[in-house]
Each structure stands twice: as structure tokens, then as C-alpha cells.
Design a protein around this motif. Structure first.
Motif, mmCIF file in Angstrom:
data_model
loop_
_atom_site.group_PDB
_atom_site.id
_atom_site.type_symbol
_atom_site.label_atom_id
_atom_site.label_comp_id
_atom_site.label_asym_id
_atom_site.label_seq_id
_atom_site.Cartn_x
_atom_site.Cartn_y
_atom_site.Cartn_z
ATOM 1 N N MET A 1 10.853 66.790 59.592
ATOM 2 C CA MET A 1 11.777 67.379 58.623
ATOM 3 C C MET A 1 12.969 66.460 58.353
ATOM 4 N N GLU A 2 13.285 65.608 59.303
ATOM 5 C CA GLU A 2 14.393 64.666 59.104
ATOM 6 C C GLU A 2 14.124 63.732 57.927
ATOM 7 N N THR A 3 12.851 63.394 57.709
ATOM 8 C CA THR A 3 12.493 62.540 56.580
ATOM 9 C C THR A 3 12.858 63.218 55.266
ATOM 10 N N TYR A 4 12.577 64.518 55.174
ATOM 11 C CA TYR A 4 12.946 65.271 53.971
ATOM 12 C C TYR A 4 14.460 65.248 53.774
ATOM 13 N N LYS A 5 15.204 65.522 54.848
ATOM 14 C CA LYS A 5 16.667 65.541 54.747
ATOM 15 C C LYS A 5 17.197 64.207 54.236
ATOM 16 N N SER A 6 16.700 63.128 54.818
ATOM 17 C CA SER A 6 17.159 61.790 54.426
ATOM 18 C C SER A 6 16.854 61.515 52.959
ATOM 19 N N LYS A 7 15.646 61.846 52.534
ATOM 20 C CA LYS A 7 15.235 61.594 51.151
ATOM 21 C C LYS A 7 16.069 62.429 50.171
ATOM 22 N N ILE A 8 16.298 63.688 50.505
ATOM 23 C CA ILE A 8 17.104 64.573 49.655
ATOM 24 C C ILE A 8 18.525 64.024 49.520
ATOM 25 N N LYS A 9 19.141 63.679 50.651
ATOM 26 C CA LYS A 9 20.503 63.119 50.617
ATOM 27 C C LYS A 9 20.549 61.840 49.795
ATOM 28 N N GLN A 10 19.579 60.968 50.008
ATOM 29 C CA GLN A 10 19.532 59.684 49.301
ATOM 30 C C GLN A 10 19.426 59.894 47.792
ATOM 31 N N LEU A 11 18.499 60.744 47.362
ATOM 32 C CA LEU A 11 18.306 60.968 45.929
ATOM 33 C C LEU A 11 19.531 61.600 45.269
ATOM 34 N N LEU A 12 20.121 62.574 45.944
ATOM 35 C CA LEU A 12 21.307 63.209 45.369
ATOM 36 C C LEU A 12 22.483 62.236 45.297
#
Length: 143
Positions: A1-12
Motif C-alpha cells: 500500500m505504500e507504493t500507492y501512497k507514494s504514487k498518489i502524493k507524487q502525482l498530486l
């Protein structure tokens, strides 16, 4: 799930000048859960605290919108445990908190006007990442 968090933060971070989301406090989240008699998945709580609801191309409900939508769909017999996270007029995306497993639950597409419930995502991280990617692809963000 950390991968999702990182990707979401990065894109935003990459695609918005400033966040116009309204962050939600732990107290507001807990009060909303109490009023709805549900437990939100960990991914949804994280997003509400980190970013909130609404804002720049992602029309996601914050806690006050969740309560308002739930009230408006009561007469349509919204299924027990459903939490409306996005109202798209003819249908809604909902967390199915009755199917919570390991702190996460599926996101479903439910309509008050049609029969049928459609699986949308295995968990909220998957759902919101797709929403963000769609917003980027369609130039919905204020860049």
C-alpha cells in the motif's frame, strides 16, 4: 500500500500548483464514522487526513458531503454499510464497508435509479489513483 501512497502524493504534487482539498481531522472522521455506524478503510482515512475531499479535478466527498449524500440517498434504500465517496448524478461510487478485510474494503458503483452493483476497485487506493490519473489525462487539474 505504500507504493500507492507514494504514487498518489507524487502525482498530486506534480500536477497541481496548490491543493484545494479540504483536509479532514481525525475527530471529524471519527464523528462521521460514528454517525454512519461504519468504519472507514485505512486508505480512505489516510487520504482524508492528507488531502481531504473535493478540489482540482477530483470530486471526492469530504466528511460533510458524505453525511449529506447519505441522508439524501436514505429514501433510495442505500445498502447498509455503503459510504458515498463520489456522487456522479445517475450513480455513486461507494465504499462497501460491510466487506472490510484487513482494514480495506472494495469500492463499488451503485445507482439509486438502476438495479445492479458493480465492483470498481479492490480498495480505495486503487480507486483514487485511477481518478487522479484520469484527471491528469483529461487536463482537469489546474496546472
Amino acid at each position: 500500500m505504500e507504493t500507492y501512497k507514494s504514487k498518489i502524493k507524487q502525482l498530486l504534487k506534480e500536477h497541481q500548483r496548490e491543493h484545494t482539498f479540504e483536509k479532514q481531522s481525525e475527530e471529524v472522521i471519527q464523528e462521521t464514522e460514528k454517525k454512519l455506524q461504519v468504519t472507514f478503510p485505512q486508505s480512505f482515512k489516510w487520504f482524508l487526513k492528507e488531502f481531504g475531499g473535493g478540489g482540482d479535478g477530483i470530486d471526492l466527498n469530504g466528511c460533510s458531503d458524505i453525511l449529506a449524500d447519505h441522508q439524501s440517498f436514505k429514501s433510495f434504500h442505500i445498502p447498509k454499510g455503503y459510504v458515498v465517496i463520489q456522487d456522479v448524478d445517475e450513480y455513486c461510487y461507494c465504499l462497501d464497508t460491510e466487506k472490510m478485510k484487513d482494514g480495506e474494503c472494495p469500492v463499488v458503483n451503485w445507482s439509486a435509479y438502476e438495479e445492479g452493483i458493480y465492483h470498481t476497485a479492490d480498495h480505495f487506493y486503487e480507486f483514487i489513483l485511477e481518478e487522479i490519473e484520469n484527471a491528469i489525462d483529461n487536463d482537469w487539474f489546474d496546472i
